[in-house]
Design a protein around this motif. Structure first.
Motif, PDB file in Angstrom:
ATOM      1  N   GLU A 151       0.807  -1.212   0.000  1.00 45.65           N
ATOM      2  CA  GLU A 151       0.000   0.000   0.000  1.00 45.65           C
ATOM      3  C   GLU A 151       0.848   1.273   0.000  1.00 45.65           C
ATOM      4  OE1 GLU A 151      -0.255  -2.416   2.188  1.00 45.65           O
ATOM      5  OE2 GLU A 151      -2.297  -3.242   2.135  1.00 45.65           O
ATOM      6  N   LEU A 152       2.037   1.187   0.588  1.00 47.62           N
ATOM      7  CA  LEU A 152       2.934   2.349   0.657  1.00 47.62           C
ATOM      8  C   LEU A 152       4.216   2.091  -0.128  1.00 47.62           C
ATOM      9  CD1 LEU A 152       2.539   3.243   4.460  1.00 47.62           C
ATOM     10  CD2 LEU A 152       1.801   4.648   2.532  1.00 47.62           C
ATOM     11  N   ASP A 153       4.120   1.379  -1.217  1.00 52.86           N
ATOM     12  CA  ASP A 153       5.337   0.968  -1.920  1.00 52.86           C
ATOM     13  C   ASP A 153       5.966   2.105  -2.720  1.00 52.86           C
ATOM     14  OD1 ASP A 153       3.999   1.087  -4.457  1.00 52.86           O
ATOM     15  OD2 ASP A 153       3.233  -0.932  -4.144  1.00 52.86           O
ATOM     16  N   VAL A 154       7.257   1.940  -2.989  1.00 48.69           N
ATOM     17  CA  VAL A 154       7.985   2.946  -3.758  1.00 48.69           C
ATOM     18  C   VAL A 154       7.610   2.901  -5.237  1.00 48.69           C
ATOM     19  CG1 VAL A 154       9.919   3.193  -2.167  1.00 48.69           C
ATOM     20  CG2 VAL A 154       9.963   1.339  -3.862  1.00 48.69           C
ATOM     21  N   ASP A 155       7.031   1.812  -5.684  1.00 47.44           N
ATOM     22  CA  ASP A 155       6.512   1.728  -7.057  1.00 47.44           C
ATOM     23  C   ASP A 155       5.463   2.807  -7.288  1.00 47.44           C
ATOM     24  OD1 ASP A 155       5.602   0.916  -9.554  1.00 47.44           O
ATOM     25  OD2 ASP A 155       4.527  -0.838  -8.805  1.00 47.44           O
ATOM     26  N   ARG A 156       4.492   2.887  -6.405  1.00 47.01           N
ATOM     27  CA  ARG A 156       3.413   3.863  -6.508  1.00 47.01           C
ATOM     28  C   ARG A 156       3.958   5.290  -6.406  1.00 47.01           C
ATOM     29  NH1 ARG A 156      -1.513   1.697  -5.041  1.00 47.01           N
ATOM     30  NH2 ARG A 156      -0.210   0.270  -3.848  1.00 47.01           N
ATOM     31  N   MET A 157       4.907   5.488  -5.493  1.00 48.24           N
ATOM     32  CA  MET A 157       5.471   6.823  -5.315  1.00 48.24           C
ATOM     33  C   MET A 157       6.144   7.311  -6.586  1.00 48.24           C
ATOM     34  SD  MET A 157       7.157   6.478  -1.527  1.00 48.24           S
ATOM     35  CE  MET A 157       6.296   5.594  -0.213  1.00 48.24           C
ATOM     36  N   ASP A 158       6.841   6.420  -7.279  1.00 46.17           N
ATOM     37  CA  ASP A 158       7.520   6.847  -8.505  1.00 46.17           C
ATOM     38  C   ASP A 158       6.545   7.052  -9.651  1.00 46.17           C
ATOM     39  OD1 ASP A 158      10.254   7.115 -10.033  1.00 46.17           O
ATOM     40  OD2 ASP A 158       8.959   5.883 -11.290  1.00 46.17           O
ATOM     41  N   TYR A 159       5.618   6.105  -9.861  1.00 44.24           N
ATOM     42  CA  TYR A 159       4.829   6.231 -11.085  1.00 44.24           C
ATOM     43  C   TYR A 159       3.878   7.423 -11.051  1.00 44.24           C
ATOM     44  CZ  TYR A 159       0.490   3.742  -9.462  1.00 44.24           C
ATOM     45  OH  TYR A 159      -0.670   3.359  -8.837  1.00 44.24           O
ATOM     46  N   LEU A 160       3.369   7.789  -9.869  1.00 46.13           N
ATOM     47  CA  LEU A 160       2.490   8.956  -9.816  1.00 46.13           C
ATOM     48  C   LEU A 160       3.230  10.233 -10.217  1.00 46.13           C
ATOM     49  CD1 LEU A 160       0.434   8.227  -6.585  1.00 46.13           C
ATOM     50  CD2 LEU A 160      -0.492   8.470  -8.892  1.00 46.13           C
ATOM     51  N   VAL A 161       4.414  10.425  -9.646  1.00 47.85           N
ATOM     52  CA  VAL A 161       5.197  11.619  -9.962  1.00 47.85           C
ATOM     53  C   VAL A 161       5.670  11.582 -11.416  1.00 47.85           C
ATOM     54  CG1 VAL A 161       7.284  12.913  -9.382  1.00 47.85           C
ATOM     55  CG2 VAL A 161       5.934  11.876  -7.568  1.00 47.85           C
ATOM     56  N   ARG A 162       6.136  10.435 -11.864  1.00 44.53           N
ATOM     57  CA  ARG A 162       6.682  10.308 -13.226  1.00 44.53           C
ATOM     58  C   ARG A 162       5.573  10.478 -14.273  1.00 44.53           C
ATOM     59  NH1 ARG A 162      11.524   8.703 -14.563  1.00 44.53           N
ATOM     60  NH2 ARG A 162      11.882   8.020 -12.409  1.00 44.53           N
ATOM     61  N   ASP A 163       4.426   9.875 -14.033  1.00 44.02           N
ATOM     62  CA  ASP A 163       3.335   9.982 -15.004  1.00 44.02           C
ATOM     63  C   ASP A 163       2.819  11.414 -15.092  1.00 44.02           C
ATOM     64  OD1 ASP A 163       3.666   7.275 -15.315  1.00 44.02           O
ATOM     65  OD2 ASP A 163       1.846   6.705 -14.246  1.00 44.02           O
TER      66      ASP A 163
END
Length: 410
Positions: A151-163
């Protein structure tokens, strides 16, 4: 050590096992898979790749490990998993993942076979790392698997900012550096430290706003289902689904162009001559059994609509998205020393869930010259309860009153 200039995180230092994994074919293949698939047909600058994203995930995982004080072999396992987490993706990322799963039984995060053989396995072995442990981390197993897939993974953190960066929209902007700094483990669970309810809410809000404007934009959805339909025809014509899973975007388009049964789909995607919306219906207008329809039932509905409209069956595409979900609401935060789920702590979650339901749309698509006829037929064949226009557009934003945000627990 290798230093790579990144559009989001500036300079990324890649060393250790990650540096050696970087040059392996499964990782380099990610240079040829677009992060957002057909969204590029809406936002022309959204042509970033899974390779860039994987570097970003590795970078954020590395920062999180430093903050958490994790070192040695365990840290190297997580770094390897972060860089490798997307090597199981089929062409066009998630766009054809459901089709691949139906034929192979594998989702993109099931990477045991990919990390357990070839150059990836060799590199992991040289660094004393067990491929099975790495595959488990990619799948989110164990305490540290939460960093890569949770739920708090770094995958989500990167793709939101990158997208958000590559589409040019402001909605995915989050304070990913604070998110990484505030992570901690409590009884084996990855949580956000005290005073970070709003930090966790920012992930929810960013995802909720990015969904209608980027991820579920109606043009991207139409292109996605056209790509999926062409790929289904490709498999029916004899292309092995296992081989299809290892193609990249270019391979898939070439394969579509080369077969008579799929060439028209390739031509329409190449030239952006997409189907149009014949129906774009809100959730309350759609019978529940239709919202729950499986792949076979959807195809049967399409045949009924085509027969009713008097058009070729291949000209009708029914697009039934899954019921709205908000996995981020299960994120855990520390509040007064107690671990609480964000959904239980934040009044914002209820408003965002209402917004998701408001933004849900069932789509029926057809060539422009047939869309009127197909739309009328679809309303009858599907038993839709429409009031007025067959195409009710989504309005970006949060459909909630100010009171929803002011009713905060004492």
């Amino acid at each position: 050590m290798t230093t790579i200039k990144d559009s989001v995180h500036d300079h990324i230092a890649v060393e250790g096992v990650a540096r050696d994994l970087l040059e392996t074919p499964p990782v380099q293949r990610l240079r040829h898979i677009k992060q957002l698939g057909t969204v590029v047909l809406v936002y022309p600058s959204a042509n970033h790749t899974r390779f860039e994203h994987s570097l970003g995930v590795y970078h954020l995982a590395d920062r999180a490990l430093d903050h958490l004080g994790v070192e040695g072999r365990q840290a190297e396992r997580v770094r390897a998993a972060a860089l490798l987490h997307d090597i199981g993706h089929a062409p066009y990322s998630h766009n054809i993942e459901g089709l691949i799963y139906r034929h192979t039984g594998k989702y993109h995060d099931e990477v045991e076979g990919l990390v357990g053989e070839g150059e990836v396995a060799r590199v992991l072995s040289e660094h004393g790392l067990n491929p099975d442990r790495i595959a488990g981390l990619v799948a989110g197993e164990g305490q540290f698997g939460q960093l890569v897939s949770g739920e708090l993974d770094v995958d989500r953190m990167d793709y939101l900012v990158r997208d958000a960066h590559h589409t040019g929209v402001p909605y995915g902007t989050i304070d990913h550096q604070r998110l990484v700094r505030e992570l901690c483990f409590v009884d084996g669970d990855l949580v956000l430290d005290e005073g970070n309810v709003q930090t966790a809410e920012s992930l929810l809000l960013a995802r909720a706003l990015m969904n209608p404007t980027v991820y579920s934009h109606h043009v991207a959805r139409i292109a996605k289902v056209m790509l999926r339909r062409g790929t289904e025809r490709l498999v029916e014509s004899g292309v092995d689904p296992g081989r299809l899973r290892r193609m990249d975007d270019h391979d898939l388009l070439v394969a579509l162009r080369e077969r008579e049964a799929t060439a028209e789909y390739a031509r329409r995607l190449d030239q952006r001559r997409l189907h149009k919306r014949a129906v774009w219906a809100e959730m309350d207008a759609v019978p529940e059994d239709l919202r729950q329809a499986d792949h076979g039932e959807v195809r049967a509905f399409e045949a009924d609509i085509a027969a009713e409209a008097g058009v070729e069956p291949s000209h009708v595409i029914l697009d039934v998205p899954p019921e709205p979900a908000m996995t981020e609401s299960t994120s855990r935060v520390l509040v007064n020393g107690e671990v609480r789920r964000l959904g239980d702590q934040s009044t914002l979650v209820g408003a965002l869930r209402a917004a998701q339901r408001d933004q849900w749309r069932l789509g029926v698509y057809a060539p422009a010259e047939e869309s009127e006829r197909v739309g009328n037929a679809a309303v009858r064949a599907l038993g839709l309860d429409l009031d007025g226009s067959r195409v009710r557009d989504v309005r970006p934003g949060i459909n909630a009153t100010l009171d929803d945000f002011l009713e905060v627990d004492g």
